[in-house]
Design a protein around this motif. Structure first.
Motif, short mmCIF file in Angstrom:
data_model
loop_
_atom_site.label_atom_id
_atom_site.label_comp_id
_atom_site.label_asym_id
_atom_site.label_seq_id
_atom_site.Cartn_x
_atom_site.Cartn_y
_atom_site.Cartn_z
N GLU A 1 0.84 -1.20 0.00
CA GLU A 1 0.00 0.00 0.00
C GLU A 1 0.87 1.25 0.00
O GLU A 1 0.59 2.22 -0.73
CB GLU A 1 -0.92 0.01 1.22
N ARG B 1 0.76 3.99 -2.92
CA ARG B 1 0.37 5.35 -2.55
C ARG B 1 1.47 6.35 -2.88
O ARG B 1 1.19 7.48 -3.32
CB ARG B 1 0.03 5.42 -1.05
N GLN C 1 1.03 9.51 -5.28
CA GLN C 1 1.27 10.87 -4.79
C GLN C 1 2.40 11.55 -5.57
O GLN C 1 2.33 12.74 -5.87
CB GLN C 1 1.63 10.83 -3.30
N LEU D 1 -5.82 7.96 -5.32
CA LEU D 1 -5.76 8.61 -4.01
C LEU D 1 -7.15 8.93 -3.48
O LEU D 1 -7.44 8.72 -2.29
CB LEU D 1 -4.92 9.89 -4.09
N TRP E 1 -8.96 5.72 -2.35
CA TRP E 1 -8.00 4.85 -1.67
C TRP E 1 -8.64 3.82 -0.75
O TRP E 1 -8.30 2.64 -0.76
CB TRP E 1 -7.00 5.70 -0.90
N ASN F 1 0.84 5.45 5.62
CA ASN F 1 -0.37 4.76 5.15
C ASN F 1 -1.61 5.26 5.87
O ASN F 1 -1.56 5.69 6.99
CB ASN F 1 -0.23 3.25 5.36
#
Length: 214
Positions: free
Chosen positions: A8, A12, A16, A49, A52, A214
């Motif tokens: 994760e 992520r 980002q 995002l 998510w 996270n």
């Protein structure tokens, strides 16, 4: 051993970094392409995002597949199918697993590379993201032989990716829209390869604080 939380964090960070570097990646692409790479990548991963918490996390493969589905149709141009294919091929290698080893990570990256080559009809030396992705995978595989920590392996991979991305500068683009510019593509690095380097650098930089990310 890498667990779902680590995966994760990586996904992520990819998302980002793509959003944060929209202008930078776009400016790089504008030198030899149509400049939409940064925009397309950001539009695809901003969805990741925003949605998510909704992705199925039954196992690593399911999670990666859901991410791939989310960005399908959102990343335009020639890069969209490439990134989707990379996620789906990586997901196929991790099928049914909730934890993966370093060897699994290498196999997932090899699967992504093979998928990108098949989908984009690209080879190493064509001035694409492959020219950074393949060398960094080789570095990870080599580092696994020793007693290197995950942090050390990622740092080595980041250095390799940056060096490999820089090495695309004198190449002639042979795939993607940049290929239409011919010799004009000489003198600037490939935007996709640079994106890979920036992403891996971000993963390496924040790895020790991944639990809080996270």
């Amino acid at each position: 051993m890498t667990n779902m939380s680590d995966v994760e964090f990586v996904v992520r960070t990819i998302a980002q970094t793509a959003v944060d570097n929209e202008k930078y990646f776009g400016d790089l692409d504008a030198v030899v392409g149509d400049g939409d790479f940064g925009y397309s990548l950001a539009r695809g991963f901003e969805i990741v995002l925003s949605d998510w918490d909704s992705y199925d996390r039954t196992d690593i493969s399911t999670f990666l597949s859901k991410v791939a589905i989310a960005i399908t149709g959102r990343i335009g141009g020639t890069s969209g199918p490439i990134w989707v294919t990379a996620f789906l091929r990586a997901a196929a290698v991790a099928k049914g697993k909730t934890e993966i080893t370093g060897e699994d990570v290498v196999a997932m990256l090899r699967g992504a590379i093979a998928g990108i080559m098949a989908r984009g009809k690209a080879e190493l030396g064509d001035k694409t993201l492959l020219d950074a992705l393949a060398p960094l995978t080789d570095t990870i595989e080599a580092e696994l032989v020793g007693e290197s920590s995950a942090r050390e392996i990622l740092s080595a991979a980041a250095l390799t990716a940056r060096s490999a991305a820089d090495a695309t500068t004198p190449m002639i683009a042979r795939r993607g829209r940049a290929a239409y510019t011919g010799e004009r593509s000489i003198g600037s690095p490939d935007a996709g390869a640079v994106a890979v380097a920036v992403i891996v650098e971000a993963i390496a930089s924040h790895w020790d604080n991944r639990d809080s990310a996270n």
